[in-house]
Enzyme design. Sequence first.
Site, short mmCIF file in Angstrom:
data_model
loop_
_atom_site.label_atom_id
_atom_site.label_comp_id
_atom_site.label_asym_id
_atom_site.label_seq_id
_atom_site.Cartn_x
_atom_site.Cartn_y
_atom_site.Cartn_z
N TRP A 1 -3.15 -2.63 -1.53
CA TRP A 1 -2.58 -4.05 -1.89
C TRP A 1 -3.42 -4.79 -0.92
O TRP A 1 -3.21 -4.82 0.53
CB TRP A 1 -1.15 -4.17 -1.75
CG TRP A 1 -0.49 -5.25 -2.33
CD1 TRP A 1 -0.08 -5.71 -3.72
CD2 TRP A 1 -0.12 -6.85 -1.62
NE1 TRP A 1 0.42 -6.86 -3.64
CE2 TRP A 1 0.35 -7.54 -2.44
CE3 TRP A 1 -0.31 -6.96 -0.33
CZ2 TRP A 1 0.76 -8.89 -2.22
CZ3 TRP A 1 0.15 -8.34 0.30
CH2 TRP A 1 0.55 -9.17 -0.97
N GLU B 1 7.90 -13.59 -12.66
CA GLU B 1 7.22 -12.34 -12.11
C GLU B 1 6.51 -11.63 -12.98
O GLU B 1 5.47 -10.81 -12.87
CB GLU B 1 8.31 -11.28 -11.32
CG GLU B 1 8.72 -11.87 -10.17
CD GLU B 1 9.65 -10.94 -9.62
OE1 GLU B 1 10.72 -10.57 -10.08
OE2 GLU B 1 9.40 -10.25 -8.45
N GLU C 1 17.47 -16.76 -10.54
CA GLU C 1 16.84 -15.46 -10.67
C GLU C 1 16.72 -15.26 -11.85
O GLU C 1 15.50 -14.35 -12.14
CB GLU C 1 18.20 -14.48 -10.35
CG GLU C 1 18.16 -12.94 -10.41
CD GLU C 1 16.97 -12.47 -9.72
OE1 GLU C 1 16.40 -13.02 -8.82
OE2 GLU C 1 16.41 -11.13 -10.23
N ASN D 1 -1.52 1.33 5.75
CA ASN D 1 -0.48 0.43 5.28
C ASN D 1 -0.22 -0.43 6.22
O ASN D 1 0.49 -0.01 7.20
CB ASN D 1 0.59 1.11 4.59
CG ASN D 1 1.98 0.16 4.06
OD1 ASN D 1 1.50 -0.80 3.87
ND2 ASN D 1 3.24 0.63 3.87
N GLY D 2 -0.31 -1.87 5.97
CA GLY D 2 0.03 -2.93 6.94
C GLY D 2 -0.90 -3.80 7.59
O GLY D 2 -2.22 -3.66 6.70
N HIS E 1 17.80 -35.63 -12.17
CA HIS E 1 17.02 -36.35 -10.86
C HIS E 1 15.37 -35.79 -10.78
O HIS E 1 14.99 -36.06 -9.86
CB HIS E 1 17.77 -35.65 -9.52
CG HIS E 1 18.87 -36.00 -9.56
ND1 HIS E 1 19.54 -37.43 -9.28
CD2 HIS E 1 19.99 -35.51 -9.59
CE1 HIS E 1 20.63 -37.46 -9.28
NE2 HIS E 1 21.19 -36.42 -9.44
N LYS F 1 12.75 -13.75 -12.58
CA LYS F 1 12.33 -12.61 -13.40
C LYS F 1 11.29 -12.72 -14.44
O LYS F 1 10.40 -12.08 -14.68
CB LYS F 1 13.68 -12.00 -14.23
CG LYS F 1 14.73 -11.27 -13.46
CD LYS F 1 14.15 -10.03 -12.82
CE LYS F 1 13.63 -10.02 -11.59
NZ LYS F 1 14.20 -9.88 -10.35
N CYS G 1 0.70 -1.24 -0.03
CA CYS G 1 0.01 -0.02 -0.06
C CYS G 1 0.98 1.28 -0.03
O CYS G 1 2.08 1.25 0.69
CB CYS G 1 -0.90 0.21 1.55
SG CYS G 1 -1.88 -1.35 1.59
N ARG H 1 4.82 0.41 -5.79
CA ARG H 1 4.86 -0.55 -4.85
C ARG H 1 3.96 -1.64 -5.00
O ARG H 1 4.16 -2.58 -4.34
CB ARG H 1 4.28 0.31 -3.68
CG ARG H 1 5.40 1.43 -3.38
CD ARG H 1 4.59 2.48 -2.32
NE ARG H 1 4.57 1.76 -0.84
CZ ARG H 1 5.55 1.76 0.02
NH1 ARG H 1 6.53 2.39 -0.19
NH2 ARG H 1 5.19 1.28 1.27
N LYS I 1 6.41 -3.83 -4.63
CA LYS I 1 8.07 -3.63 -4.37
C LYS I 1 8.24 -3.95 -3.32
O LYS I 1 9.61 -4.54 -3.00
CB LYS I 1 8.16 -2.10 -4.92
CG LYS I 1 9.69 -1.73 -5.27
CD LYS I 1 10.05 -2.53 -6.40
CE LYS I 1 11.73 -2.26 -6.09
NZ LYS I 1 12.43 -3.52 -7.21
O1 M6R Z 1 13.24 -5.37 -0.80
P1 M6R Z 1 13.70 -6.89 -0.75
O2 M6R Z 1 15.01 -6.89 -1.34
O3 M6R Z 1 13.91 -7.23 0.71
O4 M6R Z 1 12.68 -7.52 -1.56
C1 M6R Z 1 12.61 -8.87 -1.46
C2 M6R Z 1 11.91 -9.56 -2.44
O5 M6R Z 1 10.55 -9.33 -2.12
C3 M6R Z 1 12.05 -9.10 -3.75
O6 M6R Z 1 13.60 -9.29 -4.06
C4 M6R Z 1 11.13 -9.70 -5.03
O7 M6R Z 1 11.42 -11.03 -5.00
C5 M6R Z 1 11.26 -9.00 -6.20
N1 M6R Z 1 9.94 -8.68 -6.64
C6 M6R Z 1 12.13 -9.50 -7.20
O8 M6R Z 1 12.03 -9.07 -8.46
#
Ligand code: M6R
Length: 617
Positions: A75, A497, A490, A101-102, A513, A494, A2, A27, A612
């Site tokens: 959110w 996501e 990673e 927010n929270g 395996h 990407k 949020c 965010r 974010k």
């Molecule tokens: O702000 P942070 O690095 O602690 O965030 C951790 C994850 O939420 C963050 O890396 C998430 O996986 C991203 N969306 C990756 O692209």
Amino acid sequence: MCGIVGYTGFQDAYDIVINGLRRLEYRGYDSAGIVLEDSANKFEVEKTKGKVDDLVNISKELKGRANIGMGHTRWATHGVPSDRNSHPHLSNNGKIAIVHNGIIENYDTIKTMLTEKGFTFQSETDTEVLVNLIQYFMDLNPEIDFPTAVRYALNEVYGAYAITVLHEDYPGVLVVGRLGSPLAIGIGDKEYFIASDASPFVEFTKEAIYLEEGHMATISLEQGVDIRTINDNSKIEPEIQKLKLSLEQIEKGGYEHFMLKEIFEQPKSVHDTMRGRLLVDEGVIKMAGIWDHVERFKNANRIIIIACGTSWHAGLIGEYLIEEYARIPVEVEYASEFRYRNPIITDKDVVIAISQSGETADTMAALKLAKEKGAFIYGICNVVDSSIARITDAGSYTHAGPEIGVASTKAFTAQLTILTLIAFKLGKHNGTLGNAEFMSLIAELDAIPKRIEEVLSSTHEQIQQISKDFVETTNFLYLGRGYNYPAALEGALKLKEISYIHAEGYPAAEMKHGPIALIDENMPIVIIAPKKGHYDKIVSNVQEIKARKGKIIAVVNKGDRQVSEMADYVIEIPETSECFSPIVASVPLQLLAYYIAVYRGANVDQPRNLAKSVTVE
Ligand code: M6R
């Protein structure tokens, strides 16, 4: 997660709030809302499921009506994304408005109590419970004022929050509070701004107060900013900070998306991470955070790296780096698992937390646990003054600049750069990395921004072409070995996501395996196969894939023959020492994910369901 924006001053509050909400879109959110206090001190509220543009469509007539107001991007946590669940929420008497927010963890108990007292609820949210709790305290004690009622209510709730509250009978007054979720107060000339980060007000003021954990503030043009502790109302002197953030940094600068801009910023961001730290001519790495505690690291039983998502992948590469060069045992844990599995932690352990945002609730909670057990806590954060940066004993900022795209790119390569510097520095100090090798490695590290530049210019167009062939694909495998196994994880993260294509990363040798069962002519496999790092073994893995007709997209070093001959698509990157290859190899994988997502018409910067900074557990 949020986003909150608030304003009081002489400008049009509608414009400030709406533009501010747009800045916070990165965010991640699913609905948006605004409340203004008009000239008759009455609330005007509009809110909707959807994007800020949808909010603008239903709220345009509020423009020019007020100089005080607040807005929110939600959110969803408690209750589906819907108009009703969107913020702001009003108290039963309609006089108090809140954005939050929270998560209020004990909202259910409070809701039951309030329901018994006759309160009714329009939404499924925890936030509506909080605003009614404030009304409850004001009804119960007519002699207390609005900020006091907010404080009473906050003392009854537990969980995480950043809130902003308005009351119709207290015109011109904004009350804010924070526990676990960030909130900044921008100090302008005869105006105040409130926001989840400084981006909504950076063009109006360079002065801000970052509200501390457990603090609240009452803000008005007449009285200024009055900060108090939530638990006992002690007065706190505000600490005004000078913002380094510039408008340019948070705009797209001609790129179609923030993500693409951030991918292309990597030569600079990696360079910025090393600036002032890597002094090649003098043959030293200067890192006060490490140096001041170097014996603590040297004598550590082990280093535990805790992080989430992309930062966790960086942590895995950190394990390879630190064990190889500094010979200190390293464990890497998901922060969320670490926290709940009763881990053995002693005061001889060093915990490194990696977090781009510095606000990730799981990482924060894990850190608190490690701190309680006496471990030394080191932070690697991108956001300066973030919550994690503040609770650590020492740390290193990555200095990658603001990362707005939800999918982390430049923060990841900056994290790898910091971890590399730490490994080399500790290795040199511990005597596990000899001087000649140290000198040669740091010279190579210094040139990594150039290598990234080469990759960007040599692969950008090619990857756009390759991506077109995978727009309809539903599954992907990513494989790598050694340092490039986390790089494969990673790459897969990407892609999933931002394109919503199912993708999995594996150590290449694990393929046999299980995942090998998936391979047929419809399965694309991205394989990271640099010369240095188990190349012969990777060649065998590629042969196994070829025999099953998998479509191979190989990331190889320039001039490679064996893997290239078998691959359907070949992406060339410059040859480096193995430890640097994940930095260089990640760049084409970011571009591949980006273009596949773009060609699928996905919202690259704000992928569905993602936030974010993940400020809930
Ligand atoms: O702000 P942070 O690095 O602690 O965030 C951790 C994850 O939420 C963050 O890396 C998430 O996986 C991203 N969306 C990756 O692209």
